[in-house]
Design a protein around this motif. Sequence first.
Motif, PDB file in Angstrom:
ATOM      1  N   GLY A  90      24.636 -10.425  40.385  1.00  0.00           N
ATOM      2  CA  GLY A  90      24.972  -9.461  41.420  1.00  0.00           C
ATOM      3  C   GLY A  90      25.188  -8.081  40.832  1.00  0.00           C
ATOM      4  O   GLY A  90      25.305  -7.903  39.621  1.00  0.00           O
ATOM      5  N   ALA A  91      25.250  -7.072  41.701  1.00  0.00           N
ATOM      6  CA  ALA A  91      25.472  -5.699  41.238  1.00  0.00           C
ATOM      7  C   ALA A  91      26.799  -5.612  40.501  1.00  0.00           C
ATOM      8  O   ALA A  91      27.844  -6.030  41.021  1.00  0.00           O
ATOM      9  N   ASP A  92      26.754  -5.097  39.266  1.00  0.00           N
ATOM     10  CA  ASP A  92      27.945  -4.958  38.419  1.00  0.00           C
ATOM     11  C   ASP A  92      28.624  -6.296  38.138  1.00  0.00           C
ATOM     12  O   ASP A  92      29.804  -6.345  37.790  1.00  0.00           O
ATOM     13  N   GLY A  93      27.886  -7.406  38.294  1.00  0.00           N
ATOM     14  CA  GLY A  93      28.459  -8.714  38.002  1.00  0.00           C
ATOM     15  C   GLY A  93      29.445  -9.201  39.044  1.00  0.00           C
ATOM     16  O   GLY A  93      30.363  -9.974  38.742  1.00  0.00           O
ATOM     17  N   ILE A  94      29.226  -8.823  40.300  1.00  0.00           N
ATOM     18  CA  ILE A  94      30.194  -9.131  41.351  1.00  0.00           C
ATOM     19  C   ILE A  94      30.308 -10.624  41.646  1.00  0.00           C
ATOM     20  O   ILE A  94      31.302 -11.086  42.208  1.00  0.00           O
ATOM     21  N   PHE A  95      29.324 -11.436  41.251  1.00  0.00           N
ATOM     22  CA  PHE A  95      29.366 -12.869  41.552  1.00  0.00           C
ATOM     23  C   PHE A  95      30.577 -13.558  40.928  1.00  0.00           C
ATOM     24  O   PHE A  95      31.020 -14.601  41.422  1.00  0.00           O
ATOM     25  N   ILE A  96      31.120 -12.996  39.844  1.00  0.00           N
ATOM     26  CA  ILE A  96      32.277 -13.634  39.223  1.00  0.00           C
ATOM     27  C   ILE A  96      33.480 -13.655  40.155  1.00  0.00           C
ATOM     28  O   ILE A  96      34.380 -14.498  40.030  1.00  0.00           O
ATOM     29  N   THR A  97      33.504 -12.766  41.131  1.00  0.00           N
ATOM     30  CA  THR A  97      34.634 -12.749  42.071  1.00  0.00           C
ATOM     31  C   THR A  97      34.657 -14.006  42.934  1.00  0.00           C
ATOM     32  O   THR A  97      35.704 -14.375  43.466  1.00  0.00           O
ATOM     33  N   GLN A  98      33.506 -14.686  43.085  1.00  0.00           N
ATOM     34  CA  GLN A  98      33.478 -15.944  43.833  1.00  0.00           C
ATOM     35  C   GLN A  98      34.354 -16.991  43.153  1.00  0.00           C
ATOM     36  O   GLN A  98      35.012 -17.792  43.818  1.00  0.00           O
ATOM     37  N   ILE A  99      34.358 -16.980  41.841  1.00  0.00           N
ATOM     38  CA  ILE A  99      35.203 -17.918  41.106  1.00  0.00           C
ATOM     39  C   ILE A  99      36.658 -17.469  41.142  1.00  0.00           C
ATOM     40  O   ILE A  99      37.556 -18.252  41.450  1.00  0.00           O
ATOM     41  N   ALA A 100      36.897 -16.196  40.839  1.00  0.00           N
ATOM     42  CA  ALA A 100      38.276 -15.701  40.791  1.00  0.00           C
ATOM     43  C   ALA A 100      38.990 -15.884  42.128  1.00  0.00           C
ATOM     44  O   ALA A 100      40.182 -16.215  42.171  1.00  0.00           O
ATOM     45  N   ASN A 101      38.272 -15.709  43.222  1.00  0.00           N
ATOM     46  CA  ASN A 101      38.888 -15.818  44.555  1.00  0.00           C
ATOM     47  C   ASN A 101      39.255 -17.250  44.920  1.00  0.00           C
ATOM     48  O   ASN A 101      40.134 -17.465  45.767  1.00  0.00           O
ATOM     49  N   ASN A 102      38.590 -18.230  44.311  1.00  0.00           N
ATOM     50  CA  ASN A 102      38.745 -19.609  44.775  1.00  0.00           C
ATOM     51  C   ASN A 102      39.343 -20.561  43.754  1.00  0.00           C
ATOM     52  O   ASN A 102      39.421 -21.763  44.007  1.00  0.00           O
ATOM     53  N   LEU A 103      39.777 -20.058  42.614  1.00  0.00           N
ATOM     54  CA  LEU A 103      40.421 -20.926  41.636  1.00  0.00           C
ATOM     55  C   LEU A 103      41.787 -21.382  42.143  1.00  0.00           C
ATOM     56  O   LEU A 103      42.537 -20.603  42.742  1.00  0.00           O
ATOM     57  N   LYS A 104      42.125 -22.632  41.855  1.00  0.00           N
ATOM     58  CA  LYS A 104      43.422 -23.199  42.220  1.00  0.00           C
ATOM     59  C   LYS A 104      44.285 -23.450  40.986  1.00  0.00           C
ATOM     60  O   LYS A 104      45.347 -24.076  41.089  1.00  0.00           O
ATOM     61  N   ILE A 105      43.830 -23.014  39.850  1.00  0.00           N
ATOM     62  CA  ILE A 105      44.574 -23.183  38.597  1.00  0.00           C
ATOM     63  C   ILE A 105      44.806 -21.809  37.981  1.00  0.00           C
ATOM     64  O   ILE A 105      44.147 -20.834  38.349  1.00  0.00           O
ATOM     65  N   PRO A 106      45.758 -21.686  37.034  1.00  0.00           N
ATOM     66  CA  PRO A 106      46.022 -20.380  36.424  1.00  0.00           C
ATOM     67  C   PRO A 106      44.799 -19.787  35.732  1.00  0.00           C
ATOM     68  O   PRO A 106      44.056 -20.484  35.035  1.00  0.00           O
TER      69      PRO A 106
END
Length: 393
Positions: free
Chosen positions: A90-106
Amino acid sequence: MKKIAIISTCPPQECGLATFTKDLQQGMELDPNVQIDIVAVSKLGSEDFDQSTRFVIYKDRLDSYHQATRIINEEYDYCIIQHEFGIFGGADGIFITQIANNLKIPLLTVFHTILQTPSLQQKEITELLLKKSQAVVSLSPKGIELLEEQFDSTHTDKIKVIPHGVPHFDYNQGLAKYRLNLQHNFVMMTFGLIGRSKGLEYAIQSLSEVELPGFKYLIIGKTHPNVLAHEGESYRFELQNLVDQLGLQDKVVFIDKFLTDEELKEYLTACDIYLSPYPHEQQISSGTLSFAVGAGAAVISTPYWHAKDLLKDERGILSPFNDIAAMRANIKMLYQSHRLLAWHRFKARSYGEQTVWANVAKTYLELLQGLATPVRSLFDYEQYIAMDLKREA
């Protein structure tokens, strides 16, 4: 046993971030009570990853980020994101936010690049990672300064400085020079992936018009794959032509290779001076510079951010940007003064011994262990999967 997932590039991919991740993983695994697995980010997915790679995220496929999140939430206690804008999709690597938004662990995020003037989207990505992470690591104090200037002070307490780790060196310079057939030479070195942002033309020009008997300048590294894709080997050819024009063929040696760990340690141990001639200030972290200090080399560097932090207390010499005459004078000064050379090498080694990977990895583990692990409820997890399947549909 605690299980930790690290999201990053990793070997056999050839880049500094991959090397960092492998070294951190190996250092953390010195603790028998942890298991470290890699979630590798790949553009093609054709690499021959080893068995410690739990899952491969295809950089430009959003569904693989969703799949990685499910696996991490289900199987792991902690997650580490090694963040560079360019490695994620994604633009500027925005796809990583899909993981950060949905993690349930620290989540612990390590920022390898922190920009002084980010675009709006780059700033939004950084802010989201700050918000979603229970801990954030900058590799130098300048990084904390930049984050505090740009974002809400409520995040300040979670940001820590952990220096870039370095290998363990034996410091036997004579033996290393002998093995490399450099026993009769005064050795200066620069290594890393080659591109126009490295300032190597200034380094080469600084060697003109000066007599340095027995001097060898080794430029070690392959051309950066992104550079190779856009302009081929044109920059390397320009550098080689410059060497020919200045009549420096007996002084400058190009080694077009991505060194193995053992080869890199050998060359760094053998070198007298390490030269880091970046032509711009905005470099928050340099693994190559960290390794050179760890090896006990006398460093000459332009004053980019990481160099100014790392070379304090006479651990190296700062030479002004784009000033060929000053760089030449500093090289000549260390070449001629054995006492000054030995002093800077001693100062670098004294610091580098504190930042070996075993020590740095222990600091990461202590930071993770201080984070509270939320209780995963069955309802929360099933709800997450249902939402994820709905998105994919």
